[in-house]
Design an enzyme around this catalytic site. Structure first.
Site, PDB file in Angstrom:
ATOM      1  N   ARG E  91       1.012  -1.389  -0.048  1.00 25.37           N
ATOM      2  CA  ARG E  91      -0.367   0.083   0.401  1.00 25.37           C
ATOM      3  C   ARG E  91       1.073   1.575   0.174  1.00 25.37           C
ATOM      4  O   ARG E  91      -0.122   2.345  -0.444  1.00 25.37           O
ATOM      5  CB  ARG E  91      -1.086  -0.260   0.910  1.00 25.37           C
ATOM      6  N   GLU E  94       1.773   1.837  -3.649  1.00 23.06           N
ATOM      7  CA  GLU E  94       0.643   2.146  -4.356  1.00 23.06           C
ATOM      8  C   GLU E  94       0.806   3.623  -4.081  1.00 23.06           C
ATOM      9  O   GLU E  94       0.383   4.403  -5.229  1.00 23.06           O
ATOM     10  CB  GLU E  94      -0.550   0.988  -4.097  1.00 23.06           C
ATOM     11  N   SER E 117      15.801  13.943   1.540  1.00 23.80           N
ATOM     12  CA  SER E 117      16.415  13.816   2.169  1.00 23.80           C
ATOM     13  C   SER E 117      15.976  12.455   2.678  1.00 23.80           C
ATOM     14  O   SER E 117      15.143  12.454   3.817  1.00 23.80           O
ATOM     15  CB  SER E 117      17.683  14.338   3.357  1.00 23.80           C
TER      16      SER E 117
END
Lengths: 149, 149, 149, 149, 149, 149, 149, 149, 149, 149
Positions: E91, E94, E117
């Site tokens: 997830r 995605e 960073s």
């Protein structure tokens, strides 16, 4: 009779002994009288060592003949994709993705059609002090080879 | 109204004009007063240029506003796998596969746990004369960044 | 009853014994009276050996029946992507990427539509002395096969 | 002003004109006085040609300045995975997968730790008559380069 | 002498002991006085621990010196593609595929050309109660680094 | 009748107009009264907009009905591997490779077996001033969903 | 209690015993009274055998109950990419790359929209003598299945 | 002068004209007097046609000289991964994954070490009536080639 | 102290014992009183079981505490590419490649912008008798989740 | 004469016209009297339509003969990896990775060695109201095919 120890097993023994004795790679290079980056790469399995070099470093680290024999072997050079994704190594890959085409263009502009050898090639590693934070300075120095027939 | 010219189209125009006028990348860098590798990378599409820099180089090369506008855009940085396989670029990849783990080990030995920045980072390109064949000398100079929480 | 030793284990035993005895691949080929590149490839696991050949080389190297049995097996031919990335092997891949389409074009020009067989095929390896540095000379010699229905 | 014609477009023009005029690659090489494999590779986009060579071949084939200009450009060398899978080219890849590790072993045995250059390198293509079917004979001839620091 | 235990073996020992004793990751972080996400990541093998930290957590969990030694090692950071495909981790991947270009655009709009960073970087994990179902709240907090020459 | 404009073409028009008018993404979000990250992602093609939102933003930017129609379409969500390799986006991928398994472990510890939704999910983007360098602060806030039968 | 032997281990035992006894696959198929290609595939781990078949072939080859049990298991069918690259197998893959679209076109022309089943499917293997060199003749015979709702 | 039409464009013209005229591939093969599978593959771009064959089929289908010229070109053979995943083609790939190692074993058993040629090779396509549903019967017939030095 | 048994080792023990005792998955599901597909997936390592469930099934199958402990662990969910290529599993992948975009379109048409949850989700497996051949009927039942900010 | 319109272009025209007229996929299926999922898949390019069906839907949507012709063509079925990564489609892939091996095990338990056909196969799509949130219910219904020789 057991086959000769693999380069990666020999490297694991060298690194473990080095860490347990608290020695830096620079100390091993000094002991052998060989360049720092070459020595580190060779002990990690990327270059064959001479029998004398291998024995010398194994004596220093208290390692046996089997490790020493492994260090003299001709390697299959390279690094796995997993290791290349480690952040400390990946930054070099990223820099190459950003500056690779520019370096190619400059080699052709300055030298003509050819390459910078990765074989007749040396790497230097330095720390440079800087008030804004110390810097890693790496110098790649390779012979120009032109396309020749 | 046409969308802004892509970085790769702008780069193709710059490179074509440069070649037709017989100019080196070094001449473009001198004209702009910017570092050689940075300038080449920027004109090949890997860095945004200021509007002033873009206009200056386009005037020199006889290119229009559309190219100049493209040169100021923020790029999506990187190089395709096909281009990375060109022999002149591949030698850098190969050197990294051989020396990458050693450089990681030396960074950790000398600086501790961290990386060499690829952002606060500069690249220098030099030719060094050598009786056995001239050499390409590339210096990577990046700030050490330690893992910090 | 243990399964027959794998080709790669047999190859590791052969190579280890060969190195410990200080023998070159050419000496093993001479001993067997078989071509140099074929012999090396077969002992590295890419060709099946006859029972007689396998026994002969194992006797020379002081290796047992289990290794000899492995050497006679039919291999699944090929080399892993990791090994193919070794610089010494990669140069051949790179040459093929540069000259492959040209060789295809020349085969079609000279012979018509077809291929150079990789089965009815032999490879010769030579060193040629050269004042500018000795050269590796490899000859690929394969039967032309035309597309036939 | 249009950007310079890409190497692949220039190659498509050269090959189309060559076929329509019924000329072999060997005739083009003879016309230029350059080696056969080099010429074919260069005209297919893998080597830059000199301005004189490019003009000469374009005059012969009735092609314009735009093609000629493209032929002089520095290429990004290599061949797509799709083209490498063509059966006539694939046989070379397969031979390399079978004999690559053996060739590496023989280079190390004969020359020591190093590679066969793919830059200081030439390829020869011959047809050899044979009563059992004519043969393609390809000779790879490259300078040995040893790992040097 | 055995090589030092790998990070993944050390992590397996830590996680097994943790589960058998019914301890949460938060309890281990509290015991060490270190941030929750850092501690979990370090014990799963993504950060080196100090010798003191490693010993402290191994005492708590009844683990030996070999595990403790492994926890202090410098890791090769990263996660295999198989683990990244686990639904709970996927997830995040995605979300990055949906929002990554937007975050890049906003960093450039707000800060200019540069990155957030991933080294000078911390992650916070919280549960937020919500009548429609409690929520996972993760905060990524990293220093902006601008492209500097 | 032309098919509806693709999401990526619509995004290119929006971004070009935005840059030429010197507007930030935040100004577009303010104009629409929608969250900053959502708005940026939607205008880059990752979310459908309502017809009213699309028209409003196109009027502001002087874009036509064709762009507006494209912005309302249901997208196929995701980002190409090339764009994901851009350094500014890659840092998120890298952070996920380092902290992903830790976040999974903490979700299971705190909530049980399940995931953080990437659908019932919002992202916040902030700049936090810091004397050691300003920081990017990104908050991921998603509903916990447990595996339910 | 040990888990059931894997299909690949069982296959290795069968093949080793078969070779040591000098039996062909055809002899095993005759012994079982089952089709040649089916039998070979099943013993190499691609089909489950009945308990009776497994016991019968293990008795013939002097193999134990553990092998026999493995042969009856339901396999996860397929072949690794490495094995598929073996030249003897690769030729089938290549033929499919050349003739696959033609076979698809002919199935649609002759039968309509559908496929040749790979489940209700059999393979025959024959040697056909030929004065120009004997030929391998393989017949694929599968039921046509049309797309049905 | 336009470059010669690509094989895939020529194939698209042939297939479109064939469909609009309601002709089967078998009718085209009959018209040319060439084998069915060969003809279909050639017209889909996998084999060069003679000038006479190309002209004959283009006249039949009402196509111009440009298509005819494309059909005579030497192809780069192969099929994209996307097309290979079409269910009608994929069933052949799957059958090969299940029966490939068995076919290899049987070739070695019956003929010795070698391959079935994919060049001196023909494919036959038949429909066989069957009360349980008609069957597709495909015969692969290739010359055995033994590994020869 | 040994680390906890991996999910895949636990699954191998469960499946081996199940087969040796001649029990179906349905019998195990009945014994536990849990849904059929959930139970099978959990015992194959894709879901954690409660300690009580794990103990109950291990008692039934005569397996020890080590297996039971493994069954309660949180898995890293997923299936290797090799297993996914098994024909019985591949048919589902193929169906998804053919119908996936249609299902997405229908979800958006019927429910709006969102997904069918794979977490709040259940699967039912049935056999339906049919005179033309019995059918597998699989029902996927998942909660609709809309994109929410 | 232009080649026949590709399936993907035809699908883009259908979808654009459908959206502009505010019609659902269900309305198109009703108009044609064909099943909902089949109709949607066919209009998105995954099934050939009869000439009558194609003409009927194109008349309804005001589309020309060229689109209608494209809809009757035999497709190369499948979906690109990029589209498969869209979150709405990916959830099905993920469910298959979690439940695929369980479904395979249950098919073998209930039916024996074989597969669920993806050709003699239909898909049903339903919305089920649920007080906790409406649900997507998808039924896969395919004929069992056993491995038959």
């Amino acid at each position: 009779m057991k086959p000769i120890m693999s380069k990666s097993d020999a490297a694991a023994h060298v690194d473990s002994a080095r860490i347990r004795q608290g020695r830096t790679w620079a100390e091993l290079a000094d002991h052998l009288g060989t360049p720092l980056v070459w020595t580190t790469a060779a002990l990690l399995g990327q270059h064959p060592m001479s029998a004398e070099q291998a024995r010398s470093v194994c004596e220093l680290l208290g390692l046996g003949e089997d490790v020493s024999e492994g260090l003299t072997m001709q390697p299959s050079r390279g690094t796995s994709a997993e290791e290349m994704a480690d952040p400390t190594i990946y930054r070099f890959t990223e820099a190459l993705a950003v500056y690779g085409p520019a370096l190619k263009a400059l080699i052709h502009d300055e030298f003509g059609d050819g390459i910078m050898s990765a074989i007749n090639f040396q790497v230097d590693f330095q720390r440079r002090e800087d008030p804004d934070g110390d810097r890693v300075v790496i110098t790649l120095d390779g012979k120009f080879l032109d396309y020749q027939w």
